[in-house]
Design a protein around this motif. Structure first.
Motif, PDB file in Angstrom:
ATOM      1  N   ARG A  56      24.150  54.131 -69.990  1.00 27.37           N
ATOM      2  CA  ARG A  56      25.377  54.197 -70.781  1.00 27.37           C
ATOM      3  C   ARG A  56      25.753  55.646 -71.087  1.00 27.37           C
ATOM      4  O   ARG A  56      26.934  55.992 -71.122  1.00 27.37           O
ATOM      5  CB  ARG A  56      25.218  53.387 -72.066  1.00 27.37           C
ATOM      6  N   MET A  57      24.738  56.486 -71.309  1.00 24.32           N
ATOM      7  CA  MET A  57      25.018  57.919 -71.519  1.00 24.32           C
ATOM      8  C   MET A  57      25.710  58.517 -70.288  1.00 24.32           C
ATOM      9  O   MET A  57      26.679  59.285 -70.406  1.00 24.32           O
ATOM     10  CB  MET A  57      23.715  58.679 -71.783  1.00 24.32           C
ATOM     11  N   LEU A  58      25.184  58.174 -69.109  1.00 22.48           N
ATOM     12  CA  LEU A  58      25.777  58.679 -67.867  1.00 22.48           C
ATOM     13  C   LEU A  58      27.203  58.175 -67.711  1.00 22.48           C
ATOM     14  O   LEU A  58      28.112  58.931 -67.338  1.00 22.48           O
ATOM     15  CB  LEU A  58      24.915  58.251 -66.677  1.00 22.48           C
ATOM     16  N   ALA A  59      27.423  56.893 -68.021  1.00 28.44           N
ATOM     17  CA  ALA A  59      28.772  56.326 -67.937  1.00 28.44           C
ATOM     18  C   ALA A  59      29.704  56.992 -68.938  1.00 28.44           C
ATOM     19  O   ALA A  59      30.853  57.334 -68.602  1.00 28.44           O
ATOM     20  CB  ALA A  59      28.718  54.818 -68.185  1.00 28.44           C
ATOM     21  N   ASP A  60      29.234  57.188 -70.164  1.00 30.61           N
ATOM     22  CA  ASP A  60      30.065  57.807 -71.199  1.00 30.61           C
ATOM     23  C   ASP A  60      30.459  59.232 -70.823  1.00 30.61           C
ATOM     24  O   ASP A  60      31.547  59.700 -71.192  1.00 30.61           O
ATOM     25  CB  ASP A  60      29.337  57.813 -72.540  1.00 30.61           C
ATOM     26  N   ALA A  61      29.585  59.920 -70.094  1.00 30.71           N
ATOM     27  CA  ALA A  61      29.870  61.295 -69.679  1.00 30.71           C
ATOM     28  C   ALA A  61      30.810  61.336 -68.476  1.00 30.71           C
ATOM     29  O   ALA A  61      31.280  62.413 -68.102  1.00 30.71           O
ATOM     30  CB  ALA A  61      28.570  62.024 -69.349  1.00 30.71           C
ATOM     31  N   GLY A  62      31.075  60.165 -67.863  1.00 29.49           N
ATOM     32  CA  GLY A  62      31.927  60.132 -66.677  1.00 29.49           C
ATOM     33  C   GLY A  62      31.196  60.439 -65.389  1.00 29.49           C
ATOM     34  O   GLY A  62      31.826  60.669 -64.350  1.00 29.49           O
ATOM     35  N   GLY A  63      29.854  60.453 -65.445  1.00 31.75           N
ATOM     36  CA  GLY A  63      29.068  60.731 -64.250  1.00 31.75           C
ATOM     37  C   GLY A  63      29.031  59.532 -63.321  1.00 31.75           C
ATOM     38  O   GLY A  63      29.585  58.463 -63.609  1.00 31.75           O
ATOM     39  N   SER A  64      28.356  59.695 -62.186  1.00 29.69           N
ATOM     40  CA  SER A  64      28.276  58.621 -61.200  1.00 29.69           C
ATOM     41  C   SER A  64      26.830  58.433 -60.764  1.00 29.69           C
ATOM     42  O   SER A  64      25.942  59.227 -61.092  1.00 29.69           O
ATOM     43  CB  SER A  64      29.169  58.923 -59.993  1.00 29.69           C
ATOM     44  N   LEU A  65      26.607  57.353 -60.017  1.00 30.46           N
ATOM     45  CA  LEU A  65      25.255  56.957 -59.637  1.00 30.46           C
ATOM     46  C   LEU A  65      25.216  56.590 -58.171  1.00 30.46           C
ATOM     47  O   LEU A  65      26.061  55.835 -57.684  1.00 30.46           O
ATOM     48  CB  LEU A  65      24.820  55.751 -60.477  1.00 30.46           C
ATOM     49  N   SER A  66      24.228  57.121 -57.443  1.00 28.76           N
ATOM     50  CA  SER A  66      24.022  56.787 -56.038  1.00 28.76           C
ATOM     51  C   SER A  66      22.712  56.026 -55.883  1.00 28.76           C
ATOM     52  O   SER A  66      21.654  56.495 -56.317  1.00 28.76           O
ATOM     53  CB  SER A  66      23.980  58.058 -55.176  1.00 28.76           C
ATOM     54  N   LEU A 110      29.050  51.659 -65.243  1.00 30.35           N
ATOM     55  CA  LEU A 110      29.059  52.544 -64.079  1.00 30.35           C
ATOM     56  C   LEU A 110      29.431  51.760 -62.831  1.00 30.35           C
ATOM     57  O   LEU A 110      29.010  50.614 -62.656  1.00 30.35           O
ATOM     58  CB  LEU A 110      27.672  53.162 -63.859  1.00 30.35           C
ATOM     59  N   ARG A 111      30.190  52.377 -61.945  1.00 31.34           N
ATOM     60  CA  ARG A 111      30.424  51.817 -60.623  1.00 31.34           C
ATOM     61  C   ARG A 111      29.395  52.445 -59.680  1.00 31.34           C
ATOM     62  O   ARG A 111      29.528  53.599 -59.284  1.00 31.34           O
ATOM     63  CB  ARG A 111      31.833  52.149 -60.135  1.00 31.34           C
ATOM     64  N   PRO A 112      28.327  51.727 -59.346  1.00 33.21           N
ATOM     65  CA  PRO A 112      27.312  52.320 -58.473  1.00 33.21           C
ATOM     66  C   PRO A 112      27.871  52.579 -57.082  1.00 33.21           C
ATOM     67  O   PRO A 112      28.845  51.941 -56.654  1.00 33.21           O
ATOM     68  CB  PRO A 112      26.211  51.257 -58.441  1.00 33.21           C
ATOM     69  N   THR A 113      27.275  53.534 -56.396  1.00 35.69           N
ATOM     70  CA  THR A 113      27.635  53.830 -55.012  1.00 35.69           C
ATOM     71  C   THR A 113      26.370  53.705 -54.170  1.00 35.69           C
ATOM     72  O   THR A 113      25.261  53.576 -54.699  1.00 35.69           O
ATOM     73  CB  THR A 113      28.222  55.240 -54.894  1.00 35.69           C
TER      74      THR A 113
END
Length: 429
Positions: free
Chosen positions: A244-254, A278-281
């Protein structure tokens, strides 16, 4: 110059455009200008897309092409074994020409299987000549590529001069651009992470970060170092709060599902990421251990998550591998969907192939049964780089010979056999 793709089944990945059972795509000067059931363009070069699925090219946002020469050698390895083998045993014997050959063949492999955009996470980190060889190979491979320059494992600080030197030679808006591979707080000091993020911001570079341990994302946030331009890779061990921290910061996930499952990282966190906003990639990671195509990667991620909670749908997976991955690279305004105004990064899949015929639901078919053998035609920024199943302007026999010679020389210098008997031994074993 105009090109008309005509008569195909269009899977646009753009809700405003939708899917067309029979559609045309008009391209002018490398850009998509019209998508409709019928397009009148008598002055265009025509590509007959009858019995083809027309879709955006795949986007792979985390791959190490310098390891291509050792394809399949690590199918049975754990992550510690891979690290000892590739970084401790083989990498020291790579010459610049080895980096060039593996990188070029790796990029061509990705194109051949429909990956029009690829982030190449480089961590050979030997000399400037090695870096230049990788850049030259990505230039010679006619795809949209991102050279993600990262410090090699064990490389001392700083790496700023190398990053500045390479960045000065790469435009921000061409087919070959650049990103920065962060070492992160698991591998270096927080001061170094802060300095590298500052450098990335100064040079206009997005960043990619390999994440293993729980607490890493929280640590970055506590120091004010979470950015919306950072893609966290793998992240199997982090908590839901950190997602959630990563999502709140606007980051992304691979997510690299095949590597993560085989090497002992843990279950891919596709569903957990979605629940956290998060929208995972999706990404390949390395071909010594797994296959290099996005079809099998989607299928693994799909099967695992459906087995856990049944929540995903096939369209989710196709989005992860196209428009969502393009966004993670900062390229969603240019690629990732068949949208007027975007560059024409498009692939045509054979819908008449017996392995998928008849195609009733094209999206479900691509995800559940697609494979590289279906990739008939590939366009990058409107340029045809593969036609009728054959890469254009590539002397593959000569490149294959060079790659085998490179592999054999490195293996001989490292003193390892190539008969399948070698098993690297991490220090803890």
């Amino acid at each position: 110059m105009k090109t008309l793709l005509t008569g195909g089944t269009v899977v646009s990945m753009d809700p405003a455009v939708g899917n067309l059972a029979r559609g045309d795509v008009l391209i002018e000067d490398g850009v998509i200008v019209e998508v409709a059931e019928r397009v009148d363009a008598p002055d265009a070069d025509v590509i007959d897309a009858t019995d083809r699925i027309v879709m955006p090219g795949f986007v792979d946002n985390y791959r190490h092409t310098w390891q291509t020469a050792f394809r399949g050698i690590g199918a049975d390895w754990t992550f510690p074994e891979w690290a000892v083998a590739m970084h401790g045993t083989l990498k020291p014997h790579y010459q610049p020409e080895d980096v060039y050959t593996s990188t070029l063949l790796g990029r061509l492999e990705a194109l051949h299987s429909g990956v029009t955009t690829m982030l190449d996470w480089y961590h050979v980190a030997q000399t400037p000549e090695h870096e230049d060889a990788a850049v030259a190979a990505l230039r010679d491979g006619p795809g949209r590529s991102i050279f993600c320059l990262g410090a090699g494992w064990g490389t001392p600080d700083p790496v700023d001069a190398d990053i500045r030197r390479v960045r000065s030679d790469l435009a921000a808006d061409g087919l070959l651009t650049m990103a920065l591979g962060l070492r992160g707080p698991e591998a270096t000091s927080m001061d170094t992470v802060a300095r590298e993020l500052k450098l990335a911001a100064e040079l206009g570079l997005r960043t990619s970060l390999h994440v293993e341990a729980s607490g890493t994302i929280g640590n970055l946030r506590a120091h004010g170092l979470l950015r919306d331009t950072t893609t966290a890779v793998h992240a199997n061990g982090i908590s839901d709060d950190e997602l959630r921290m990563l999502a709140d910061a606007g980051g992304s996930l691979s997510i690299s599902p095949d590597v993560e499952l085989k090497m002992g990282f843990g279950t891919p966190i596709t569903g957990r990421a979605l629940a956290a906003g998060l929208r995972p990639t999706l990404s390949i990671d390395d071909v010594p251990s797994v296959g290099g195509d996005m079809f099998s990667t989607m299928r693994t991620a799909f099967a695992v998550q459906r087995g856990l909670d049944g929540g995903l749908r096939s369209r989710d997976l196709l989005a992860f591998a196209t428009v969502d991955a393009a966004a993670s690279c900062g390229l969603d305004a240019r690629t990732g969907s068949i949208t007027p105004g975007k560059d024409a990064d498009i692939i045509l899949l054979r819908a008449d192939d017996l392995t998928i015929f008849p195609v009733t639901d094209p999206v479900a078919t691509i995800v559940s049964a697609g494979h590289p053998g279906l990739v008939d035609t590939v366009l990058v920024a409107g340029q045809v780089v593969k036609r009728d199943g054959v890469l254009m302007g590539v002397d593959l026999p000569a490149l294959r010979t060079r790659l085998i010679e490179s592999r054999n020389r490195i293996a001989a210098a490292a003193g390892i056999p190539l008969d399948g008997t070698w098993r690297p031994q991490p220090a803890s074993q």
